[in-house]
Design an enzyme around this catalytic site. Structure first.
Site, mmCIF file in Angstrom:
data_model
loop_
_atom_site.group_PDB
_atom_site.id
_atom_site.type_symbol
_atom_site.label_atom_id
_atom_site.label_comp_id
_atom_site.label_asym_id
_atom_site.label_seq_id
_atom_site.Cartn_x
_atom_site.Cartn_y
_atom_site.Cartn_z
ATOM 1 N N THR A 5 4.377 4.748 -3.400
ATOM 2 C CA THR A 5 5.392 4.027 -4.162
ATOM 3 C C THR A 5 4.804 2.743 -4.742
ATOM 4 O OG1 THR A 5 7.083 4.910 -2.657
ATOM 5 C CG2 THR A 5 7.748 3.128 -4.116
ATOM 6 N N ALA A 50 8.213 1.405 2.415
ATOM 7 C CA ALA A 50 8.541 1.546 3.833
ATOM 8 C C ALA A 50 8.651 3.023 4.164
ATOM 9 C CB ALA A 50 9.852 0.840 4.171
ATOM 10 N N ASP A 51 8.368 3.346 5.403
ATOM 11 C CA ASP A 51 8.562 4.720 5.879
ATOM 12 C C ASP A 51 10.003 4.933 6.318
ATOM 13 O OD1 ASP A 51 5.770 5.597 5.604
ATOM 14 O OD2 ASP A 51 5.396 4.081 7.131
ATOM 15 N N GLY A 99 3.426 1.759 8.055
ATOM 16 C CA GLY A 99 2.143 2.111 8.641
ATOM 17 C C GLY A 99 1.752 3.553 8.466
ATOM 18 N N THR A 132 0.836 -1.195 0.000
ATOM 19 C CA THR A 132 0.000 0.000 0.000
ATOM 20 C C THR A 132 0.872 1.246 0.000
ATOM 21 O OG1 THR A 132 -1.615 -1.194 1.342
ATOM 22 C CG2 THR A 132 -1.853 1.186 1.242
ATOM 23 N N ASP A 137 6.332 -4.016 -1.298
ATOM 24 C CA ASP A 137 5.727 -2.920 -0.555
ATOM 25 C C ASP A 137 6.784 -1.860 -0.273
ATOM 26 O OD1 ASP A 137 3.814 -1.449 0.776
ATOM 27 O OD2 ASP A 137 3.474 -2.894 2.389
ATOM 28 N N GLU A 187 -0.747 -5.344 5.893
ATOM 29 C CA GLU A 187 0.562 -5.492 5.261
ATOM 30 C C GLU A 187 1.362 -6.599 5.932
ATOM 31 O OE1 GLU A 187 1.079 -0.852 3.765
ATOM 32 O OE2 GLU A 187 2.021 -1.507 5.638
#
Length: 220
Positions: free
Chosen positions: A31, A83-84, A95, A28, A81, A103
Site C-alpha cells: 500500500t 497496517a496489517d 510487521g 513499507t 504507513d 517503522e
C-alpha cells in the site's frame, strides 16, 4: 474495485496530507508503494523523506525523492504507513513486511501517524493476523515459550526472514489482543525482544480506508 485498486486510491489520498515543504515519514509495504508512486507527483514541493526500510528507500530514490536518515531529523509532521490490522481506536498490528522496528522508530519521530489501508484491515479485536515480534536470534525459542505461557499464543519463526537489522521474526497466532497498550508495553521489555508489532503507543491519528464507495476517513 480490486484490493490493488483500493490501495492505489488511499495512496493517492494520502498525498493530500503531506504539508508543503515537509520531510515526510514513509513506511513499507504494497500500500505504501502506491503512496510513494503518488508522492513523486509532488516531489518538487517537499524537502524529502525518511524511510523505514531499504525497499522503500530504493523506491523513493528511483523516483527522484531525496531520502534522509532518521538521525538527521528531530521531528516529522507526518508518517504515512499501512497496517496489517487496525481497530476502532487506531491501534494497529504491523510487521507483515518485517520492517516493524524501523517503522516504529520513524513513527516515533512523527507528530501524526496516517494509516493507509483497505477496508479488510479494519477489525473489532486484533489478533487474527499473526502478531510479528522481532527478536535477537538467540532469544527466539525463549520468547516463543513466554508468549505461549503468558498469552496463549503459538509463535513460529518466519522462515527465511532476516530483517534489515539482522534479526528474526516470530509470528504469533491464536491471540485476541483486548488491551493493545498493555501487551505492547509488557512484551517490549522482555530480554531478546527488539520490537513487538503492536502499535498502540504510536497508534494512528487518521486512517484512510479504501472502500468500494471510495476513501473513508477515520479519525482517532
Amino acid at each position: 474495485m480490486t484490493q490493488d485498486e483500493l490501495k492505489t486510491l488511499v495512496g493517492q489520498a494520502a498525498v493530500q496530507h503531506v504539508p508543503a515543504g515537509a520531510i515526510v515519514g514513509v513506511g513499507t509495504g504494497s500500500t505504501v508503494n502506491k503512496f510513494i508512486d503518488a508522492l513523486a507527483s509532488i516531489k518538487d514541493q517537499i524537502r524529502g523523506a525518511v524511510s523505514s526500510s531499504v525497499a522503500s528507500t530504493e523506491r523513493l530514490k528511483a523516483l527522484g525523492i531525496p531520502v534522509l536518515e532518521a538521525s538527521e531529523v528531530e521531528s516529522l509532521p507526518v508518517y504515512i504507513d499501512g497496517a496489517d490490522e487496525i481497530d476502532a481506536a487506531g491501534n494497529m498490528i504491523k510487521g507483515g513486511g518485517a520492517a516493524l522496528t524501523r517503522e516504529k522508530i520513524v513513527a516515533d519521530l512523527a507528530e501524526r501517524f496516517i494509516c493507509i489501508a483497505d477496508e479488510s484491515k479494519l477489525v473489532e479485536v486484533m489478533g487474527n493476523f499473526p502478531l510479528p515480534v522481532e527478536v535477537i536470534p538467540m532469544a527466539a525459542a525463549q520468547v516463543a515459550r513466554r508468549l505461549k505461557a503468558q498469552y496463549g499464543g503459538d509463535a513460529t519463526l518466519r522462515a527465511g526472514c532476516v530483517t534489515d537489522n539482522g534479526c528474526h521474526i516470530l509470528d504469533v497466532r491464536g491471540l485476541k489482543i483486548t488491551d493493545p497498550a498493555a501487551m505492547e508495553a509488557d512484551v517490549s521489555q522482555w530480554p531478546g525482544v527488539v520490537t513487538v508489532g503492536i502499535f498502540a503507543r504510536n497508534k494512528a491519528s487518521v486512517c484512510l480506508l479504501g472502500t468500494s464507495e471510495g476513501v473513508r476517513t477515520l479519525t482517532f
